[in-house]
Design a protein around this motif. Structure first.
Motif, mmCIF file in Angstrom:
data_model
loop_
_atom_site.group_PDB
_atom_site.id
_atom_site.type_symbol
_atom_site.label_atom_id
_atom_site.label_comp_id
_atom_site.label_asym_id
_atom_site.label_seq_id
_atom_site.Cartn_x
_atom_site.Cartn_y
_atom_site.Cartn_z
ATOM 1 N N GLN A 95 -4.140 -27.519 -7.571
ATOM 2 C CA GLN A 95 -4.834 -28.809 -7.993
ATOM 3 C C GLN A 95 -6.156 -28.399 -7.536
ATOM 4 N N ARG A 96 -6.489 -27.754 -6.599
ATOM 5 C CA ARG A 96 -8.127 -27.195 -6.326
ATOM 6 C C ARG A 96 -8.267 -25.806 -6.842
ATOM 7 N N TYR A 97 -9.261 -25.545 -7.537
ATOM 8 C CA TYR A 97 -9.542 -24.415 -8.381
ATOM 9 C C TYR A 97 -9.393 -23.331 -7.627
ATOM 10 N N SER A 98 -8.482 -22.260 -7.474
ATOM 11 C CA SER A 98 -8.272 -21.230 -6.516
ATOM 12 C C SER A 98 -8.822 -19.837 -7.477
ATOM 13 N N VAL A 99 -10.194 -20.081 -7.545
ATOM 14 C CA VAL A 99 -10.744 -18.894 -8.414
ATOM 15 C C VAL A 99 -12.240 -18.556 -7.075
ATOM 16 N N PHE A 100 -12.450 -17.333 -7.398
ATOM 17 C CA PHE A 100 -13.510 -16.654 -6.338
ATOM 18 C C PHE A 100 -14.791 -16.872 -6.829
ATOM 19 N N PRO A 101 -15.432 -17.642 -6.089
ATOM 20 C CA PRO A 101 -16.797 -18.219 -6.364
ATOM 21 C C PRO A 101 -17.759 -17.368 -6.636
ATOM 22 N N HIS A 102 -17.638 -15.885 -5.963
ATOM 23 C CA HIS A 102 -18.809 -15.026 -6.141
ATOM 24 C C HIS A 102 -18.480 -13.929 -7.401
ATOM 25 N N LEU A 103 -17.524 -14.157 -8.155
ATOM 26 C CA LEU A 103 -17.034 -13.485 -9.316
ATOM 27 C C LEU A 103 -17.357 -14.336 -10.390
ATOM 28 N N THR A 104 -17.817 -13.742 -11.794
ATOM 29 C CA THR A 104 -18.003 -14.266 -12.946
ATOM 30 C C THR A 104 -16.551 -14.619 -13.364
ATOM 31 N N SER A 105 -16.120 -15.505 -14.604
ATOM 32 C CA SER A 105 -15.211 -15.548 -14.957
ATOM 33 C C SER A 105 -14.296 -14.491 -15.408
ATOM 34 N N LEU A 106 -14.919 -13.490 -16.086
ATOM 35 C CA LEU A 106 -14.220 -12.156 -16.479
ATOM 36 C C LEU A 106 -13.800 -11.518 -15.379
ATOM 37 N N GLU A 107 -14.769 -11.250 -14.195
ATOM 38 C CA GLU A 107 -14.378 -10.769 -12.970
ATOM 39 C C GLU A 107 -13.109 -11.304 -12.406
ATOM 40 N N ASN A 108 -13.080 -12.522 -12.516
ATOM 41 C CA ASN A 108 -11.946 -13.316 -11.956
ATOM 42 C C ASN A 108 -10.611 -12.850 -12.290
ATOM 43 N N VAL A 109 -10.535 -12.811 -13.805
ATOM 44 C CA VAL A 109 -9.367 -12.608 -14.414
ATOM 45 C C VAL A 109 -9.271 -11.095 -14.505
ATOM 46 N N MET A 110 -10.178 -10.436 -14.305
ATOM 47 C CA MET A 110 -9.804 -8.816 -14.184
ATOM 48 C C MET A 110 -9.230 -8.486 -12.815
ATOM 49 N N LEU A 111 -9.390 -9.294 -11.648
ATOM 50 C CA LEU A 111 -9.424 -8.832 -10.389
ATOM 51 C C LEU A 111 -7.824 -8.296 -10.244
ATOM 52 N N GLY A 112 -7.041 -9.252 -10.618
ATOM 53 C CA GLY A 112 -5.559 -9.031 -10.316
ATOM 54 C C GLY A 112 -5.138 -7.700 -10.729
ATOM 55 N N THR A 113 -5.474 -7.252 -11.895
ATOM 56 C CA THR A 113 -5.380 -5.809 -12.832
ATOM 57 C C THR A 113 -5.877 -4.698 -11.993
ATOM 58 N N GLU A 114 -7.187 -5.031 -11.505
ATOM 59 C CA GLU A 114 -7.747 -4.129 -10.860
ATOM 60 C C GLU A 114 -7.190 -3.722 -9.458
ATOM 61 N N PHE A 115 -6.778 -4.641 -8.959
ATOM 62 C CA PHE A 115 -6.057 -4.466 -7.596
ATOM 63 C C PHE A 115 -4.882 -3.485 -7.783
ATOM 64 N N THR A 116 -4.047 -3.923 -8.904
ATOM 65 C CA THR A 116 -2.956 -3.315 -9.025
ATOM 66 C C THR A 116 -3.120 -1.879 -9.214
ATOM 67 N N GLN A 117 -4.062 -1.465 -10.220
ATOM 68 C CA GLN A 117 -4.613 -0.158 -10.622
ATOM 69 C C GLN A 117 -4.922 0.734 -9.431
ATOM 70 N N ALA A 118 -5.941 -0.049 -8.711
ATOM 71 C CA ALA A 118 -6.548 0.553 -7.369
ATOM 72 C C ALA A 118 -5.599 0.942 -6.489
ATOM 73 N N ARG A 119 -4.509 0.139 -6.324
ATOM 74 C CA ARG A 119 -3.483 0.468 -5.270
ATOM 75 C C ARG A 119 -2.982 2.086 -5.291
ATOM 76 N N TRP A 120 -2.660 2.497 -6.832
ATOM 77 C CA TRP A 120 -2.104 3.788 -7.151
ATOM 78 C C TRP A 120 -3.327 4.774 -7.458
ATOM 79 N N LEU A 121 -4.402 4.246 -7.809
ATOM 80 C CA LEU A 121 -5.366 5.316 -8.593
ATOM 81 C C LEU A 121 -6.728 5.189 -7.837
#
Length: 259
Positions: free
Chosen positions: A80-106
């Protein structure tokens, strides 16, 4: 085989029984609306689906196997409460999950790989109607736009299951109507299986393909925590059951407790 199975599922906190005897089978692509009075264990169930609360008894299965006891990419969640990161732009918020996954390996993601992630994230923002707000920060967005952003964030990893915990409760009626249409479109387009908690029976009936009512079957006035809530109604919906909606209103919220 059902996608999700509840088999005599229970959740206890010490001597307090929150949920008991939950039995149900949910097929892929169903939209389950969950209603019930405050404190009856709806969010506890969602937390078990997410993997942050373990069952006390019984089994909660995904594809016939116990749901992992940690969040995973196969289960997206919107609160219900917006669970987004306030210090990131909209685009960066949506990119973050995929970035974390790829950074884990690369390691840290650079160059063409990061551009590909950005393109995918922008496409998801466009799906939820935020293509023009890609460079804005959450504080620059309205409540409805922030919730759209949370949906984009939850869907970016292409989950099979989407968990919604009163996602529209803080929105104005007009915005809620727009969000109802959006979630319906996303459900069909991505072939999601959705579990949505709501305190609004009309919303539950209008959005879901199935309605669960959580309530206590057994009561002990001397020991109110002795028994937990169960699924007392499991109703297939044709989205036209207005008469049944009125009947259930007094059963689920006998004192109009919708807080």
């Amino acid at each position: 085989m059902s996608l999700v199975s509840l088999r005599r599922l229970e959740k206890h906190y010490g001597d307090q029984v929150v949920l008991e005897r939950l039995n149900a089978e949910v097929n892929e692509g169903e939209f389950v609306s969950i209603v019930g009075a405050s404190g009856c264990g709806k969010t506890t169930f969602l937390n078990m689906m997410l993997g942050i609360e373990p069952p006390s008894r019984g089994a909660l299965l995904l594809d016939g196997k116990p749901i992992p006891q940690e969040p995973g990419a196969d289960r997206g969640v919107v609160f219900q409460r917006y669970s987004v990161f306030p210090h990131l732009t909209s685009l960066e918020n949506v990119m973050l999950g995929t970035e974390f996954t790829q950074a884990r390996w690369l390691g840290r993601v650079w160059g063409s790989a990061r551009r590909d992630i950005a393109a995918q994230a922008l496409a998801m923002l466009q799906q939820v109607g935020l293509g023009q707000a890609a460079d804005k920060y959450p504080h620059q967005l309205s409540g409805g736009m922030q919730q759209r952003l949370a949906l984009a964030q939850a869907l970016t990893k292409k989950p099979r299951i989407l968990l919604l915990d009163e996602p529209f409760g803080a929105l104005d009626p007009g915005i809620r109507r727009d969000m109802h249409q959006l979630i319906t479109d996303l459900w069909r387009q991505h072939r999601l299986t959705i579990f949505m908690i709501t305190h609004d029976l009309k919303e539950g009936f209008s959005l879901g393909s199935r309605l669960w009512v959580f309530d206590k079957i057994r009561h002990d006035p001397q020991a109110p925590d002795r028994w937990g809530a169960s699924i007392t109604y499991d109703i297939p919906l044709d989205r036209k059951s207005t008469g049944l909606e009125r009947q259930l209103d007094d059963i689920v919220y006998p004192r109009q407790d919708v807080a």
